[in-house]
Design a protein around this motif. Structure first.
Motif, PDB file in Angstrom:
ATOM      1  N   MET A   1       0.842  -1.204   0.000  1.00  0.00           N
ATOM      2  CA  MET A   1       0.000   0.000   0.000  1.00  0.00           C
ATOM      3  C   MET A   1       0.871   1.246   0.000  1.00  0.00           C
ATOM      4  SD  MET A   1      -2.895   1.140   2.798  1.00  0.00           S
ATOM      5  CE  MET A   1      -3.717   2.717   2.655  1.00  0.00           C
ATOM      6  N   ARG A   2       0.528   2.226  -0.793  1.00  0.00           N
ATOM      7  CA  ARG A   2       1.313   3.436  -0.862  1.00  0.00           C
ATOM      8  C   ARG A   2       1.164   4.251   0.419  1.00  0.00           C
ATOM      9  NH1 ARG A   2       0.352   5.749  -7.034  1.00  0.00           N
ATOM     10  NH2 ARG A   2       0.933   3.849  -8.100  1.00  0.00           N
ATOM     11  N   GLY A   3       2.212   4.953   0.778  1.00  0.00           N
ATOM     12  CA  GLY A   3       2.158   5.746   1.993  1.00  0.00           C
ATOM     13  C   GLY A   3       2.226   7.233   1.733  1.00  0.00           C
ATOM     14  N   ASP A   4       2.495   7.612   0.461  1.00  0.00           N
ATOM     15  CA  ASP A   4       2.635   9.030   0.153  1.00  0.00           C
ATOM     16  C   ASP A   4       1.299   9.619  -0.278  1.00  0.00           C
ATOM     17  OD1 ASP A   4       2.686   7.359  -2.009  1.00  0.00           O
ATOM     18  OD2 ASP A   4       3.864   8.734  -3.264  1.00  0.00           O
ATOM     19  N   LEU A   5       0.543  10.111   0.691  1.00  0.00           N
ATOM     20  CA  LEU A   5      -0.785  10.649   0.394  1.00  0.00           C
ATOM     21  C   LEU A   5      -0.822  12.137   0.692  1.00  0.00           C
ATOM     22  CD1 LEU A   5      -3.104   7.907   1.960  1.00  0.00           C
ATOM     23  CD2 LEU A   5      -2.133   7.993  -0.336  1.00  0.00           C
ATOM     24  N   PRO A   6      -0.422  12.982  -0.269  1.00  0.00           N
ATOM     25  CA  PRO A   6      -0.457  14.426  -0.039  1.00  0.00           C
ATOM     26  C   PRO A   6      -1.906  14.910   0.031  1.00  0.00           C
ATOM     27  CG  PRO A   6       0.118  13.962  -2.320  1.00  0.00           C
ATOM     28  CD  PRO A   6       0.066  12.646  -1.602  1.00  0.00           C
ATOM     29  N   ASN A   7      -2.405  15.003   1.275  1.00  0.00           N
ATOM     30  CA  ASN A   7      -3.794  15.402   1.497  1.00  0.00           C
ATOM     31  C   ASN A   7      -4.788  14.446   0.844  1.00  0.00           C
ATOM     32  OD1 ASN A   7      -3.020  17.746   2.924  1.00  0.00           O
ATOM     33  ND2 ASN A   7      -2.609  18.776   0.983  1.00  0.00           N
ATOM     34  N   GLY A   8      -4.312  13.253   0.489  1.00  0.00           N
ATOM     35  CA  GLY A   8      -5.213  12.277  -0.121  1.00  0.00           C
ATOM     36  C   GLY A   8      -5.617  12.622  -1.535  1.00  0.00           C
ATOM     37  N   SER A   9      -5.043  13.653  -2.134  1.00  0.00           N
ATOM     38  CA  SER A   9      -5.477  14.092  -3.450  1.00  0.00           C
ATOM     39  C   SER A   9      -5.206  13.054  -4.539  1.00  0.00           C
ATOM     40  CB  SER A   9      -4.817  15.427  -3.823  1.00  0.00           C
ATOM     41  OG  SER A   9      -3.407  15.314  -3.783  1.00  0.00           O
ATOM     42  N   ASP A  10      -4.025  12.412  -4.488  1.00  0.00           N
ATOM     43  CA  ASP A  10      -3.716  11.399  -5.494  1.00  0.00           C
ATOM     44  C   ASP A  10      -4.683  10.223  -5.398  1.00  0.00           C
ATOM     45  OD1 ASP A  10      -1.656  12.948  -6.332  1.00  0.00           O
ATOM     46  OD2 ASP A  10      -0.053  11.729  -5.449  1.00  0.00           O
ATOM     47  N   LEU A  11      -4.948   9.800  -4.167  1.00  0.00           N
ATOM     48  CA  LEU A  11      -5.890   8.705  -3.962  1.00  0.00           C
ATOM     49  C   LEU A  11      -7.283   9.098  -4.424  1.00  0.00           C
ATOM     50  CD1 LEU A  11      -6.757   5.963  -2.879  1.00  0.00           C
ATOM     51  CD2 LEU A  11      -6.912   6.987  -0.595  1.00  0.00           C
ATOM     52  N   LEU A  12      -7.685  10.324  -4.115  1.00  0.00           N
ATOM     53  CA  LEU A  12      -9.016  10.797  -4.524  1.00  0.00           C
ATOM     54  C   LEU A  12      -9.172  10.750  -6.035  1.00  0.00           C
ATOM     55  CD1 LEU A  12     -11.746  12.102  -3.949  1.00  0.00           C
ATOM     56  CD2 LEU A  12     -10.597  14.329  -3.945  1.00  0.00           C
ATOM     57  N   LEU A  13      -8.165  11.217  -6.752  1.00  0.00           N
ATOM     58  CA  LEU A  13      -8.222  11.200  -8.213  1.00  0.00           C
ATOM     59  C   LEU A  13      -8.310   9.776  -8.739  1.00  0.00           C
ATOM     60  CD1 LEU A  13      -5.576  13.971  -9.074  1.00  0.00           C
ATOM     61  CD2 LEU A  13      -8.055  14.106  -9.364  1.00  0.00           C
TER      62      LEU A  13
END
Length: 272
Positions: A1-13
């Protein structure tokens, strides 16, 4: 699982982009071939998307099939709720257009489960038909700006009023004149029945109808002036708002003591 979630924006997209796959897996585990068929994508696309979602910790592969992780289940529920809210917002677009700026403020959330009938999709008389069906079920009727709801309402409620349907209507002067000119005989009959009371107001923001158990909003087409949508609901919050709005316009409106052309002209002259 990725740990680099800048404000969750990448995951949200990624979640937005992969919403169809997440929705499909929300129903249960699926193998790659079934996912391809369900989503109508190529093998390489299915592989790339499942790999990406797995990297984000949203799904895992178990015994040859893909299934959502616990985190993925939570995200899938959020996606489903968001899509439902977006569909509701889209359905209520005609409502948003006409209640903006109206005071007291419309409790839009009270219309989330409303019945929305539009004049689109090959049925230009859909809003009128919905209004008529609700008239048949009510014993009282209050409304304003009837042309935004039912331009031919005189035909639709004439018999009901003569049979005792207690009706209060607020009309714009030009609409009232049009009714008098097009339905002179019915106007005389309604005047004699004393079940219809009408007042005049020269600035009505949209069509409003209050039935016994539901309230409705009528929306006109801006260019043609004909009804294009009718939105009705039975929520208490919507009813309270509708009754407040109606009473406000009713108190401001010019009283029309008798329902005939002379009285109408006298009321219009007194108001100018």
């Amino acid at each position: 699982m990725r740990g680099d979630l800048p404000n969750g924006s990448d995951l949200l997209l990624e979640v937005v982009k992969q919403a169809p796959m997440i929705a499909a897996l929300r129903e249960g585990a699926l193998d790659r071939r079934t996912l391809q068929h369900r989503l109508d994508v190529s093998k390489s696309t299915a592989h790339r998307n499942t790999t990406t979602l797995a990297e984000w910790g949203l799904l895992e592969r178990v015994e040859g099939s893909y299934k959502l992780t616990e985190f993925g289940e939570v995200v899938a529920e959020i996606v489903a709720t968001f899509e439902a809210d977006m569909q509701t917002a889209h359905r209520l677009t005609p409502l948003f257009e006409v209640v903006s700026g109206v005071q007291p403020q419309c409790p839009v959330e009270a219309f989330s489960g409303a019945t929305v009938t539009t004049a689109e999709r090959g049925d230009p008389f859909g809003p009128l038909a919905r209004f008529v069906s609700l008239v048949e079920e009510t014993e009282t009727l209050r409304m304003y700006d009837s042309y935004a709801v039912a331009p031919t309402y005189m035909d639709d409620i004439h018999g009901r009023v003569l049979d005792g349907l207690v009706t209060e209507v607020i009309e714009q002067p030009d609409i009232a004149l049009d009714i008098m000119e097009n339905y002179p005989r019915k106007c005389v009959e309604l005047c004699a029945s004393e079940f219809l009371r009408m007042r005049l107001h020269d600035s009505l923001p949209f069509g409003l109808v209050i039935f016994d158990s539901r309230i409705g909003i009528g929306v006109r087409d801006r260019e043609s002036g004909v009804p294009r949508a009718f939105i009705d609901t039975d929520t208490p919050a919507a009813r309270t708002w509708a009754e407040t709005i109606f009473e406000s316009y009713w108190s401001e409106a010019t009283r029309l003591n008798r329902f005939h052309p002379k009285a109408l002209r006298e009321a219009i002259d007194a108001d100018t």
